[in-house]
Design a protein around this motif. Structure first.
Motif, mmCIF file in Angstrom:
data_model
loop_
_atom_site.group_PDB
_atom_site.id
_atom_site.type_symbol
_atom_site.label_atom_id
_atom_site.label_comp_id
_atom_site.label_asym_id
_atom_site.label_seq_id
_atom_site.Cartn_x
_atom_site.Cartn_y
_atom_site.Cartn_z
ATOM 1 N N GLU A 264 50.957 43.613 20.929
ATOM 2 C CA GLU A 264 51.831 42.560 20.396
ATOM 3 C C GLU A 264 52.604 41.887 21.515
ATOM 4 O OE1 GLU A 264 54.268 44.419 17.519
ATOM 5 O OE2 GLU A 264 52.699 44.510 15.973
ATOM 6 N N ARG A 265 53.123 42.686 22.459
ATOM 7 C CA ARG A 265 53.854 42.085 23.591
ATOM 8 C C ARG A 265 52.933 41.214 24.436
ATOM 9 N NH1 ARG A 265 56.460 47.243 23.906
ATOM 10 N NH2 ARG A 265 55.020 47.864 25.564
ATOM 11 N N MET A 266 51.695 41.652 24.601
ATOM 12 C CA MET A 266 50.753 40.852 25.391
ATOM 13 C C MET A 266 50.433 39.536 24.694
ATOM 14 S SD MET A 266 48.184 43.895 26.675
ATOM 15 C CE MET A 266 47.044 42.759 27.445
ATOM 16 N N ARG A 267 50.271 39.593 23.355
ATOM 17 C CA ARG A 267 50.014 38.346 22.625
ATOM 18 C C ARG A 267 51.213 37.414 22.695
ATOM 19 N NH1 ARG A 267 47.447 41.888 18.917
ATOM 20 N NH2 ARG A 267 49.351 42.003 17.669
ATOM 21 N N GLU A 268 52.404 37.980 22.532
ATOM 22 C CA GLU A 268 53.603 37.143 22.616
ATOM 23 C C GLU A 268 53.758 36.528 23.995
ATOM 24 O OE1 GLU A 268 56.788 39.654 21.496
ATOM 25 O OE2 GLU A 268 56.242 39.743 19.367
ATOM 26 N N ALA A 269 53.464 37.331 25.038
ATOM 27 C CA ALA A 269 53.554 36.794 26.396
ATOM 28 C C ALA A 269 52.527 35.688 26.618
ATOM 29 C CB ALA A 269 53.344 37.920 27.410
ATOM 30 N N SER A 270 51.317 35.870 26.040
ATOM 31 C CA SER A 270 50.289 34.843 26.181
ATOM 32 C C SER A 270 50.701 33.557 25.479
ATOM 33 C CB SER A 270 48.971 35.370 25.618
ATOM 34 O OG SER A 270 47.975 34.375 25.665
ATOM 35 N N LEU A 271 51.244 33.692 24.258
ATOM 36 C CA LEU A 271 51.697 32.506 23.531
ATOM 37 C C LEU A 271 52.852 31.825 24.256
ATOM 38 C CD1 LEU A 271 51.589 33.845 19.868
ATOM 39 C CD2 LEU A 271 50.025 32.213 20.918
ATOM 40 N N GLU A 272 53.771 32.611 24.783
ATOM 41 C CA GLU A 272 54.899 32.031 25.514
ATOM 42 C C GLU A 272 54.419 31.303 26.755
ATOM 43 O OE1 GLU A 272 58.830 31.021 26.357
ATOM 44 O OE2 GLU A 272 57.913 31.832 24.536
ATOM 45 N N SER A 273 53.426 31.897 27.448
ATOM 46 C CA SER A 273 52.885 31.251 28.647
ATOM 47 C C SER A 273 52.196 29.935 28.287
ATOM 48 C CB SER A 273 51.901 32.185 29.340
ATOM 49 O OG SER A 273 51.288 31.556 30.434
ATOM 50 N N ALA A 274 51.432 29.953 27.173
ATOM 51 C CA ALA A 274 50.769 28.718 26.745
ATOM 52 C C ALA A 274 51.788 27.656 26.362
ATOM 53 C CB ALA A 274 49.834 29.017 25.573
ATOM 54 N N ARG A 275 52.879 28.076 25.700
ATOM 55 C CA ARG A 275 53.918 27.115 25.327
ATOM 56 C C ARG A 275 54.578 26.527 26.575
ATOM 57 N NH1 ARG A 275 59.219 26.869 24.847
ATOM 58 N NH2 ARG A 275 59.458 29.023 25.568
ATOM 59 N N GLU A 276 54.875 27.377 27.548
ATOM 60 C CA GLU A 276 55.504 26.884 28.774
ATOM 61 C C GLU A 276 54.580 25.932 29.521
ATOM 62 O OE1 GLU A 276 56.551 30.343 30.921
ATOM 63 O OE2 GLU A 276 58.310 30.836 29.664
ATOM 64 N N GLN A 277 53.272 26.243 29.542
ATOM 65 C CA GLN A 277 52.332 25.345 30.212
ATOM 66 C C GLN A 277 52.270 23.990 29.519
ATOM 67 O OE1 GLN A 277 48.529 27.252 30.556
ATOM 68 N NE2 GLN A 277 49.306 28.954 31.792
ATOM 69 N N ALA A 278 52.256 24.017 28.165
ATOM 70 C CA ALA A 278 52.213 22.757 27.425
ATOM 71 C C ALA A 278 53.478 21.941 27.677
ATOM 72 C CB ALA A 278 52.047 23.035 25.931
ATOM 73 N N GLU A 279 54.627 22.624 27.674
ATOM 74 C CA GLU A 279 55.879 21.913 27.939
ATOM 75 C C GLU A 279 55.900 21.367 29.358
ATOM 76 O OE1 GLU A 279 58.994 24.597 27.061
ATOM 77 O OE2 GLU A 279 58.883 24.315 24.876
ATOM 78 N N ALA A 280 55.358 22.151 30.306
ATOM 79 C CA ALA A 280 55.334 21.680 31.695
ATOM 80 C C ALA A 280 54.427 20.454 31.841
ATOM 81 C CB ALA A 280 54.863 22.806 32.615
ATOM 82 N N LEU A 281 53.272 20.491 31.158
ATOM 83 C CA LEU A 281 52.375 19.331 31.215
ATOM 84 C C LEU A 281 53.029 18.105 30.601
ATOM 85 C CD1 LEU A 281 48.954 20.997 30.298
ATOM 86 C CD2 LEU A 281 49.652 20.093 32.522
#
Length: 571
Positions: free
Chosen positions: A295-312
């Motif tokens: 669960e922590r790995m999935r949450e970290a993956s989703l958070e990373s994807a969200r940060e990448q989208a926001e950065a783009l």
């Protein structure tokens, strides 16, 4: 208006097995009674009219039951059951009463209820059978019962009565067993589906004894763990260092009804599993084991994807904001030189060239307006838009915007007017932003208002809020589109209407209003027009004798009186 009748059984593509059995039994009963009557008529001498009438009375409800194919309903079945009681009692009376060979037909309602398989009809059937028997007995005591038939006739009558009634109870018993079997099959299918669903769930569900032993385990265990065997202890699944904590969680669940504990699995000490335990109604425990590491790995993956989208997205906004000079400079040059040529500063142009220069200037102005909107939105998204606040009369900014849109309204054949208060509306705001908001709203209203329509701009003050309302008599906006409007690049209407805009005007108005601490709202109905309201807390309190009012002074009343400024009163 009368309600449509419910569909009858004949309208169905296929009859149910239950109804087919009911129809077969009714048909068999009626056919057996008529066949017995024919056999008696051909083989027995001295067949009385009463015996023949008794067989016809007994056959009548059997043939009437065939109407269930067209009119099957609880009410019709109850009426049919009453017919069975009446005809059974009548046949019993005509054949010599309760001492005659057809006394068994008093039980015809009970046999029919058994075939129907409806427990709600059993009490009614028993009552009808009792009434039929009692009626036959009373008629016999009164002496109105015909004489008993001769032995040959009595044999056939009794044989027919016993066979038909016995077949009714037998068919009812078989139908009852089949229904019970069908219910059992449905129950087993439901249990199998539930078992399959539980086995495929992403968590591991455990049924535990009060001391923590596994009775059943369904689902997927956390990575690195196996499904516990029935009879094994829950502590066997945990690292020895976590045994005490897990034991305390079991005790707590038995004491207060629930507990939760995170531990390292014995087979995968580097991971974490979380056990949630609840106390069941039978004093047993139910636990759900989930993989906290996954669960922590999935949450970290989703958070990373969200940060990448926001950065783009932020990078895109910064890029457009930084391109302001590069985009505006060549456009300004194109418009400046075309304006010089259009004015004929260095000599007149041929008419055809003059038309081309005018088109170049208009296209450049349209493109510059579009780029300005895109850049403003990008600056706001990149947090680089800075308000240039100053104190000024908001009426001046509104009037200036109305003057700029006058030509557009005249060309579209739309009447444009402003309703402004007679006194000043001093605000602490960005003058260009106020003007831009009115320009965008009025331009939108004119675009989507048909010829001979009107656009009205109202500005007023309420307390510390400046309210600007732009209303029109245009095509309106569908309720489904209202929720989307105000977001960048979102448009409403059909394709023909969408090509007339970019979807940036309203989003820019909303963003500028929010930068001032205000808001924008839209009210509209298709075919009735649209009203857009902008409220911002930017109004300055009125000055009295050159001094600011005290903090305890009551807020000024709303400036509701207005003067009308009609920019094209000829319409």
């Amino acid at each position: 208006m009368a309600e449509p009748a419910p569909p009858s059984a004949i309208d169905r593509p296929e009859l149910s097995d239950e109804l087919r059995d009911v129809l077969w039994w009714h048909g068999a009963w009626g056919a057996a009674a008529i066949l017995a009557l024919i056999v008696m008529a051909l083989t027995v001498r001295g067949l009385s009219w009463s015996a023949a009438a008794a067989m016809i009375a007994g056959a009548a409800p059997g043939f009437a039951g065939l109407l269930l194919r067209r009119h099957d309903s609880p009410r019709f079945r109850a009426l049919l059951l009453a017919l069975w009681g009446g005809c059974g009692g009548l046949a019993c009376m005509l054949a010599g009463g309760l001492a005659g060979p057809l006394a068994v037909w008093c039980l015809a309602p009970a046999a029919a209820a058994a075939v129907f398989g409806a427990s709600t009809l059993l009490a009614e059937a028993a009552a009808l059978a009792l009434v039929a028997a009692a009626g036959s007995a009373l008629v016999g005591l009164a002496g109105f019962v015909p004489a008993a038939p001769p032995p040959g006739v009595a044999f056939w009558l009794g044989f027919t009565g016993v066979v038909t009634t016995g077949l009714g109870f037998g068919a009812g018993l078989l139908a009852s067993r089949r229904r019970a079997s069908a219910r059992e099959s449905l129950r087993k299918a439901g249990e199998a589906a539930l078992q399959r669903l539980l086995s495929e769930q992403p968590y591991l569900t455990l049924a535990l004894t009060p001391d923590g032993r596994v009775e059943q385990a369904l689902g997927r265990p956390p990575e690195g763990m196996a499904v516990p065997e029935p009879g094994s202890h829950l502590l066997d699944q945990a690292d020895p260092a976590d045994h005490d904590g897990l034991e305390d969680a079991l005790i707590l669940a038995r004491r207060i009804g629930r507990a939760e504990y995170a531990f390292a699995p014995f087979a995968a000490p580097g991971r974490t599993a979380v056990l949630a335990i609840r106390l069941g109604s039978d004093e047993r425990l139910v636990g759900v084991l989930r993989d906290a590491t996954a669960e922590r790995m999935r949450e970290a993956s989703l958070e990373s994807a969200r940060e990448q989208a926001e950065a783009l997205n932020a990078g895109k906004s910064r890029f457009l904001a930084n391109m302001s000079h590069e985009l505006r400079t060549p456009l300004n040059a194109i418009m400046g030189f075309s304006d010089v040529m259009r004015a004929g500063l260095f000599g007149p142009l041929q008419p055809k060239y003059a038309d081309y220069v005018g088109l170049i200037y208009e296209s450049g102005q349209h493109l510059l307006d579009l780029i300005n909107d895109v850049l403003d939105i990008s600056k706001i998204e990149a947090d680089r838009y800075e308000l240039s606040r100053e104190t000024f009369d908001a009426r001046e900014a509104v009037s200036s915007a109305l003057r700029l849109t006058r030509l557009q309204a005249d060309a579209a054949g739309v009447s444009q007017r402003g309703l402004l208060p007679p006194g000043p509306l001093e605000v602490d705001a960005d003058r260009r932003a106020i003007k831009q908001m009115v320009l965008n709203l009025v331009s939108n209203a004119v675009k989507f208002t048909p010829r001979s329509g009107s656009v009205t701009v109202t500005a007023n003050g309420y307390g510390e809020d400046l309210e600007i309302v732009v209303s029109d008599t245009g095509v309106g906006i569908a309720a489904a589109d209202l929720e989307r409007l105000g977001r960048p690049y979102e448009q409403a209407g059909d394709p023909a209407q969408k090509i007339r805009g970019t979807g940036l005007g309203l989003s820019l108005v909303r963003a500028l209003a929010e930068l001032h601490g205000g808001s924008m709202s839209i009210e509209s109905r298709l075919g009735e027009g649209t009203s857009v309201t902008v409220r911002m807390p930017v109004l300055r309190p009125p000055r009295s004798n050159g001094a600011q009012p005290s903090q305890s002074a009551p807020p000024p009343p709303p400036q509701r009186s207005a003067q009308i400024i009609a920019f094209n009163p000829q319409r």
